[in-house]
Design a protein around this motif. Structure first.
Motif, mmCIF file in Angstrom:
data_model
loop_
_atom_site.group_PDB
_atom_site.id
_atom_site.type_symbol
_atom_site.label_atom_id
_atom_site.label_comp_id
_atom_site.label_asym_id
_atom_site.label_seq_id
_atom_site.Cartn_x
_atom_site.Cartn_y
_atom_site.Cartn_z
ATOM 1 N N ASP A 125 24.243 37.482 37.393
ATOM 2 C CA ASP A 125 25.260 38.473 37.044
ATOM 3 C C ASP A 125 26.267 38.676 38.182
ATOM 4 O O ASP A 125 27.472 38.790 37.944
ATOM 5 N N ILE A 126 25.779 38.717 39.409
ATOM 6 C CA ILE A 126 26.673 38.882 40.560
ATOM 7 C C ILE A 126 27.589 37.661 40.700
ATOM 8 O O ILE A 126 28.793 37.791 40.928
ATOM 9 N N ALA A 127 27.033 36.473 40.538
ATOM 10 C CA ALA A 127 27.837 35.246 40.628
ATOM 11 C C ALA A 127 28.914 35.225 39.551
ATOM 12 O O ALA A 127 30.048 34.809 39.807
ATOM 13 N N ALA A 128 28.599 35.701 38.349
ATOM 14 C CA ALA A 128 29.593 35.754 37.271
ATOM 15 C C ALA A 128 30.727 36.709 37.641
ATOM 16 O O ALA A 128 31.900 36.416 37.370
ATOM 17 N N ALA A 129 30.404 37.836 38.265
ATOM 18 C CA ALA A 129 31.435 38.784 38.696
ATOM 19 C C ALA A 129 32.331 38.160 39.762
ATOM 20 O O ALA A 129 33.553 38.349 39.745
ATOM 21 N N ILE A 130 31.751 37.411 40.673
ATOM 22 C CA ILE A 130 32.533 36.745 41.716
ATOM 23 C C ILE A 130 33.448 35.695 41.098
ATOM 24 O O ILE A 130 34.625 35.598 41.447
ATOM 25 N N ARG A 131 32.931 34.912 40.161
ATOM 26 C CA ARG A 131 33.758 33.895 39.493
ATOM 27 C C ARG A 131 34.918 34.547 38.747
ATOM 28 O O ARG A 131 36.051 34.065 38.801
ATOM 29 N N THR A 132 34.650 35.656 38.062
ATOM 30 C CA THR A 132 35.700 36.363 37.336
ATOM 31 C C THR A 132 36.774 36.870 38.293
ATOM 32 O O THR A 132 37.969 36.739 38.020
ATOM 33 N N ALA A 133 36.359 37.426 39.421
ATOM 34 C CA ALA A 133 37.317 37.917 40.419
ATOM 35 C C ALA A 133 38.138 36.763 40.988
ATOM 36 O O ALA A 133 39.350 36.886 41.171
ATOM 37 N N ASN A 134 37.497 35.637 41.270
ATOM 38 C CA ASN A 134 38.211 34.477 41.801
ATOM 39 C C ASN A 134 39.206 33.924 40.792
ATOM 40 O O ASN A 134 40.317 33.525 41.151
ATOM 41 N N ASP A 135 38.814 33.886 39.523
ATOM 42 C CA ASP A 135 39.716 33.398 38.478
ATOM 43 C C ASP A 135 40.934 34.311 38.360
ATOM 44 O O ASP A 135 42.065 33.838 38.220
ATOM 45 N N ALA A 136 40.713 35.628 38.432
ATOM 46 C CA ALA A 136 41.819 36.580 38.342
ATOM 47 C C ALA A 136 42.745 36.431 39.546
ATOM 48 O O ALA A 136 43.968 36.490 39.407
ATOM 49 N N ALA A 137 42.179 36.228 40.733
ATOM 50 C CA ALA A 137 42.995 36.073 41.943
ATOM 51 C C ALA A 137 43.802 34.780 41.886
ATOM 52 O O ALA A 137 44.947 34.726 42.350
#
Length: 70
Positions: free
Chosen positions: A50-62
């Motif tokens: 779940d934490i890795a998915a949040a990081i990926r989502t943040a990176n994609d948005a950035a």
């Protein structure tokens, strides 16, 4: 066995922090500390996913950058 984790990911650059909660339930298969440790490991794998998915989502948005102005 249950792990109830509340977590937050704070970006190193500008951006919004992301937070979440993971409730992971795993069955302990038999007696002994080794099976308890294995169940904990499986439950923590859910938390880390779940934490890795949040990081990926943040990176994609950035990577997309700010919205374009019209």
């Amino acid at each position: 066995m249950v792990i109830d984790a509340v977590w937050a990911v704070h970006p190193t650059k500008a951006g919004n922090p992301r937070s979440g909660r993971t409730l992971a339930r795993e069955t302990v298969h038999g007696p002994g500390f080794d099976v308890i440790a294995a169940a904990h490991s499986r439950a923590l794998a859910h938390v880390s996913t779940d934490i890795a998915a949040a990081i990926r989502t943040a990176n994609d948005a950035a990577a997309k950058g700010p919205p374009a102005e019209n």
